[in-house]
Design a protein around this motif. Structure first.
Motif, PDB file in Angstrom:
ATOM      1  N   ASP A  78      -5.126  23.465  13.250  1.00  0.00           N
ATOM      2  CA  ASP A  78      -5.215  22.626  14.592  1.00  0.00           C
ATOM      3  C   ASP A  78      -5.089  23.239  15.834  1.00  0.00           C
ATOM      4  O   ASP A  78      -4.259  24.242  15.977  1.00  0.00           O
ATOM      5  N   VAL A  79      -5.841  22.762  16.977  1.00  0.00           N
ATOM      6  CA  VAL A  79      -5.795  23.304  18.350  1.00  0.00           C
ATOM      7  C   VAL A  79      -4.742  22.634  19.063  1.00  0.00           C
ATOM      8  O   VAL A  79      -4.577  21.264  19.002  1.00  0.00           O
ATOM      9  N   VAL A  80      -3.865  23.187  19.349  1.00  0.00           N
ATOM     10  CA  VAL A  80      -2.436  22.703  20.289  1.00  0.00           C
ATOM     11  C   VAL A  80      -2.404  23.595  21.424  1.00  0.00           C
ATOM     12  O   VAL A  80      -2.868  24.705  21.626  1.00  0.00           O
ATOM     13  N   GLY A  81      -1.605  23.098  22.465  1.00  0.00           N
ATOM     14  CA  GLY A  81      -0.870  23.862  23.346  1.00  0.00           C
ATOM     15  C   GLY A  81      -0.106  25.079  22.970  1.00  0.00           C
ATOM     16  O   GLY A  81       0.921  24.676  22.244  1.00  0.00           O
ATOM     17  N   ILE A  82      -0.463  26.289  23.251  1.00  0.00           N
ATOM     18  CA  ILE A  82       0.414  27.216  23.023  1.00  0.00           C
ATOM     19  C   ILE A  82       1.549  27.646  23.941  1.00  0.00           C
ATOM     20  O   ILE A  82       2.811  28.029  23.733  1.00  0.00           O
ATOM     21  N   LEU A 133     -10.310  11.390  11.530  1.00  0.00           N
ATOM     22  CA  LEU A 133     -10.969  11.320  12.933  1.00  0.00           C
ATOM     23  C   LEU A 133     -10.362  12.103  13.948  1.00  0.00           C
ATOM     24  O   LEU A 133      -9.061  11.638  14.458  1.00  0.00           O
ATOM     25  N   GLU A 134     -10.939  13.017  14.429  1.00  0.00           N
ATOM     26  CA  GLU A 134     -10.122  14.051  15.311  1.00  0.00           C
ATOM     27  C   GLU A 134     -10.648  13.477  16.710  1.00  0.00           C
ATOM     28  O   GLU A 134     -11.659  13.211  17.167  1.00  0.00           O
ATOM     29  N   PRO A 135      -9.337  13.472  17.552  1.00  0.00           N
ATOM     30  CA  PRO A 135      -9.735  13.160  19.038  1.00  0.00           C
ATOM     31  C   PRO A 135     -10.160  14.275  19.678  1.00  0.00           C
ATOM     32  O   PRO A 135      -9.989  15.349  19.341  1.00  0.00           O
ATOM     33  N   ASP A 136     -10.914  14.206  20.911  1.00  0.00           N
ATOM     34  CA  ASP A 136     -11.409  15.311  21.742  1.00  0.00           C
ATOM     35  C   ASP A 136     -10.022  15.439  22.616  1.00  0.00           C
ATOM     36  O   ASP A 136      -9.365  14.422  23.082  1.00  0.00           O
ATOM     37  N   ARG A 137      -9.592  16.720  22.898  1.00  0.00           N
ATOM     38  CA  ARG A 137      -8.459  17.115  23.499  1.00  0.00           C
ATOM     39  C   ARG A 137      -8.664  16.898  25.142  1.00  0.00           C
ATOM     40  O   ARG A 137      -9.811  17.015  25.758  1.00  0.00           O
ATOM     41  N   GLY A 138      -7.773  16.240  25.658  1.00  0.00           N
ATOM     42  CA  GLY A 138      -7.705  16.104  27.040  1.00  0.00           C
ATOM     43  C   GLY A 138      -7.945  17.290  27.967  1.00  0.00           C
ATOM     44  O   GLY A 138      -7.765  18.472  27.509  1.00  0.00           O
ATOM     45  N   ASP A 139      -8.238  17.487  29.145  1.00  0.00           N
ATOM     46  CA  ASP A 139      -8.619  18.491  30.186  1.00  0.00           C
ATOM     47  C   ASP A 139      -7.627  18.435  31.160  1.00  0.00           C
ATOM     48  O   ASP A 139      -6.870  17.610  31.389  1.00  0.00           O
ATOM     49  N   LEU A 140      -7.098  19.601  31.591  1.00  0.00           N
ATOM     50  CA  LEU A 140      -6.378  19.889  32.830  1.00  0.00           C
ATOM     51  C   LEU A 140      -7.157  19.693  34.137  1.00  0.00           C
ATOM     52  O   LEU A 140      -8.339  20.425  34.135  1.00  0.00           O
ATOM     53  N   LEU A 141      -6.863  18.955  34.955  1.00  0.00           N
ATOM     54  CA  LEU A 141      -7.964  18.697  36.211  1.00  0.00           C
ATOM     55  C   LEU A 141      -7.282  19.247  37.600  1.00  0.00           C
ATOM     56  O   LEU A 141      -5.985  19.376  37.489  1.00  0.00           O
ATOM     57  N   ASP A 142      -8.278  19.603  38.246  1.00  0.00           N
ATOM     58  CA  ASP A 142      -7.770  19.957  39.486  1.00  0.00           C
ATOM     59  C   ASP A 142      -7.605  19.025  40.621  1.00  0.00           C
ATOM     60  O   ASP A 142      -7.649  17.815  40.248  1.00  0.00           O
ATOM     61  N   SER A 192       1.693   9.723  26.312  1.00  0.00           N
ATOM     62  CA  SER A 192       2.568   9.973  27.422  1.00  0.00           C
ATOM     63  C   SER A 192       2.520  11.258  27.985  1.00  0.00           C
ATOM     64  O   SER A 192       2.319  12.151  26.906  1.00  0.00           O
ATOM     65  N   ALA A 193       2.542  11.619  29.124  1.00  0.00           N
ATOM     66  CA  ALA A 193       2.645  12.968  29.465  1.00  0.00           C
ATOM     67  C   ALA A 193       3.964  13.524  29.808  1.00  0.00           C
ATOM     68  O   ALA A 193       4.044  14.562  30.451  1.00  0.00           O
ATOM     69  N   SER A 194       4.803  12.973  29.472  1.00  0.00           N
ATOM     70  CA  SER A 194       6.037  13.561  29.679  1.00  0.00           C
ATOM     71  C   SER A 194       6.112  14.978  28.755  1.00  0.00           C
ATOM     72  O   SER A 194       5.754  15.068  27.991  1.00  0.00           O
ATOM     73  N   ASP A 253       1.525  18.849  25.706  1.00  0.00           N
ATOM     74  CA  ASP A 253       0.291  18.821  24.392  1.00  0.00           C
ATOM     75  C   ASP A 253       0.367  17.616  23.836  1.00  0.00           C
ATOM     76  O   ASP A 253      -0.708  17.161  23.266  1.00  0.00           O
ATOM     77  N   ALA A 254       1.375  16.591  23.805  1.00  0.00           N
ATOM     78  CA  ALA A 254       1.181  15.544  23.230  1.00  0.00           C
ATOM     79  C   ALA A 254       0.180  14.485  24.002  1.00  0.00           C
ATOM     80  O   ALA A 254      -0.698  13.778  23.533  1.00  0.00           O
ATOM     81  N   ALA A 255       0.176  14.538  25.042  1.00  0.00           N
ATOM     82  CA  ALA A 255      -0.628  13.767  26.062  1.00  0.00           C
ATOM     83  C   ALA A 255      -2.246  14.361  25.945  1.00  0.00           C
ATOM     84  O   ALA A 255      -3.172  13.509  25.710  1.00  0.00           O
TER      85      ALA A 255
END
Length: 691
Positions: free
Chosen positions: A302-306, A166-175, A579-581, A314-316
């Protein structure tokens, strides 16, 4: 019909034999524990040949076992962890004299199905004692009563198991407003579809497409030629929104070329093609290097942060996969879930970017050929509203990672150290045409106004950026005190920016000439545009500002772990938001907020409001009568400072300007320019006027 299977002889028992069996005790009837253990071992090995099985189904037990557990075995093998079947409990039942002895067996199963997902459950069966035939030398045996649900809870005839990730939705970067900054946007994937062409036309049409989109025609034609005869060979991906595509052609232009196929898709993208690209980075399919470094957590596709913040957080942003074990019928339709843990969607990561200011800054820098940057910080909060790097930096974040001599913009720190030594804005200083330190002569910039030389106030010397006055007066200031003044203004101070950043570096010890150079922002003094914008912000705020570009991701508490009713467990964690660390390897060595070196020391009292007010007054004189007079008519501007720093062999110069306008502190930088006033000044004017 009940079926017995065994490698030993099995017979049907008569009532008389059953009665005799019920009376058996002692060594002639062993305890059922050994058979229960053999059952667990056989189930774990998928080998039931050592057991006597009794079944009332038409399915062969061993075949049924293998069919059910096959997907579970495959998943466990991928995890590299061992599955297990253990005997949880064996309880002998009390039976009547005319009934055979019985024992209830509970088995504990454990399947490591994916990292963070282990399915644990129990099943039950019964052992029934079958004594040997009368006058036989055999010892009898415990028979295992085989049912479909011995392998998995509540499993019925004809049912099997299937696994689904079950794939999660990737979070967004917000302004800064909490709006999505980087999110899924519509794109066109443009390439040659070889099924549209005959082989003789491959090269011609491939080169035509390559020329349109800006690729090397020969190299792209070679890629097309070497691909399979039915291959689709991607040339470029562009935004469907022509206003923000960043290219000079359209999808229709590409479609006009024979053999081109244009496919609609989506990608995680910022508002424009250049928007803070060097800071935000990008997300996409995992590279081979990322897959290798993930120890199996990341797979191909897999879609990840490059790069950039996408990689750092990326983990967050990714969240965590869920898993379902479906029970399916003979037609492959899902009947129910035996185990389910929902995916945890990625967390949004909030930046402080103000989109309109960032886009404006990039537009101002769009035609600047050398590396360049504009950084805007809100003094009242430290929020970095814009961190734009011009195209001359070739993808490097000049704005946040650049390390350059700040030139005369550093005189803000020099002036602070002078005031702490007792020289204030109205005090008289001497601005000669030149000054010599240990045999080295320093002069003012060409064109320095003659009427600002000689005996002048510190305000006048600062307004016109007199090098000789700063060096002459600063001879009485210790290098350590100059460095402390810089730290009190935020230059080189440790700060939790939330992104890779270099703020500045000022040595605490220096030779006489090194000290002279430091007083005018050259030599070993280094700063980034972000660092100098922080200096201006500290003056405006009346205290040292700590710049921030990424806010911490909040933990939203426990999430629903989706455990199945059968007691399935998820050993992946607490269910809290990721975590967003930052990843340990996400920030380069230049990151001021991740370096392990001791924090540079400022003064004991730090920057005071009185000191900041005097510095603001000095910067106001630069606009009113000095080298930033071009900003005098820009609304809201209350202070500025220009800077020019020679580098290399001395024939090339960095151009700088700082400005304070309302609740905004801005630094403009151009790596190769004329002077701060003539190169950086017009860019500052365009930015502040357009804001």
């Amino acid at each position: 019909m009940r079926r017995r299977t065994s490698c030993a002889l099995t017979v049907l028992l008569t009532p008389a034999v059953l009665a005799a069996a019920a009376a058996c005790t002692g060594p002639e009837r062993p305890a059922p524990d050994e058979t229960a253990q053999a059952l667990a071992d056989g189930l774990a090995r998928q080998d039931l040949s050592a057991l006597t099985l009794v079944s009332d189904t038409s399915a062969l037990p061993e075949q049924h076992l293998i069919e059910v557990v096959e997907p579970l075995l495959a998943a466990a093998e991928e995890t590299g962890a061992a599955s297990s079947v253990e005997v949880a409990e064996v309880v002998e039942a009390e039976t009547a004299e005319d009934e055979p002895p019985r024992a209830a067996v509970t088995l504990a199963w454990s399947w490591p199905l994916a990292p963070g997902h282990t399915w644990d459950y129990t099943t039950d069966t019964e052992l029934v004692w079958a004594p040997p035939p009368e006058d036989s030398e055999e010892t009898g045996t415990w028979e295992v009563q085989w049912q479909h649900d011995l392998v998995a809870p509540d499993l019925a005839g004809g049912e099997r198991l299937e696994l689904e990730s079950l794939e999660p939705d990737r979070g967004d970067l917000l302004d800064i407003h909490g709006e999505r900054l980087v999110t899924e946007r519509d794109v066109w994937r443009i390439g040659i579809d070889k099924t549209y062409l005959e082989p003789p036309r491959y090269a011609e049409q491939s080169e035509a497409l390559a020329e349109l989109v800006g690729l090397d025609p020969a190299a792209y034609a070679d890629r097309v030629a070497s691909a399979g005869e039915k291959a689709y060979v991607l040339a470029i991906t562009i935004r469907q929104d022509e206003a923000t595509s960043g290219v000079s052609f359209t999808a229709d232009d590409a479609r006009a070329i024979d053999g081109v196929n244009v496919l609609a898709d989506t990608m995680e993208l910022a508002p424009t093609s250049s928007f803070a690209r060097s800071v935000l980075g990008r997300a996409g399919e995992a590279t081979a290097e990322i897959i290798e470094q993930s120890d199996g957590a990341v797979e191909q596709g897999d879609v990840v942060g490059i790069s950039g913040l996408q990689r750092q957080y990326d983990a967050a942003l990714t969240g965590s996969e869920g898993l379902a074990v479906h029970v399916v019928d003979g037609d492959g339709e899902v009947v129910r879930d035996a185990y389910r843990v929902e995916a945890v969607d990625g967390a949004d990561v909030a930046t402080t970017f103000e989109p309109d200011l960032q886009i404006l800054a990039e537009e101002v820098l769009s035609d600047v050929e050398p590396a360049s940057a504009i950084v805007a910080v809100r003094p009242s909060t430290g929020e970095v509203l814009a961190a734009a790097s011009g195209p001359g930096g070739e993808g490097w974040s000049t704005a946040t990672l650049g390390q350059y001599a700040p030139g005369s913009t550093f005189k803000v720190a020099t002036a602070l150290s002078l005031m702490r030594a007792g020289v204030f804005p109205e005090d008289e200083v001497t601005c000669p045409t030149s000054v010599t330190v240990d045999g080295r002569t320093y002069e003012n910039v060409p064109g320095y106004p003659q009427d600002a030389t000689g005996a002048v106030s510190l305000r006048t010397a600062f307004a016109h950026s007199c090098n000789t006055a700063m060096i002459g007066e600063g001879a009485e200031v210790r290098q350590a005190d100059l460095a402390a003044a810089a730290v009190d203004l935020g230059l080189g101070a440790a700060s939790s920016v939330g992104a890779p950043a270099f703020l500045g570096e000022v040595p605490t010890e220096a030779s006489a000439t090194g000290h002279a150079e430091a007083l005018i922002g050259q030599g070993a003094v280094l700063a980034s545009p972000l660092g100098m914008a922080t200096v201006a912000a500290s003056v405006a705020a009346g205290e040292r500002v700590e710049p921030v570009l990424v806010r911490p991701v909040e933990d939203d508490g426990a999430a629903d772990d989706g455990a199945a009713d059968d007691g399935g467990t998820d050993d992946g964690g607490t269910g809290a938001s990721p975590s967003a660390s930052a990843s340990p390897d996400a920030s380069p060595d230049a990151s001021a907020d991740t370096a392990e070196e001791p924090e540079p020391a400022g003064s004991a009292g730090g920057l005071t409001q009185t000191e900041a007010a005097d510095l603001h007054d000095l910067m106001g004189a630069v606009v009113a009568e000095g080298s930033a007079s071009a900003l005098a008519d820009v609304p809201g501007v209350t202070g500025a400072k220009t800077g020019t720093a020679q580098y290399g062999d001395g024939s090339r110069q960095h151009a700088w300007m700082l400005a304070i306008a309302d609740d905004l502190a801005v630094a403009v930088f151009v790596e190769d320019g004329e002077y701060g006033s003539t190169t950086a000044g017009p860019l500052m004017g365009r930015f502040l006027t357009g804001r």
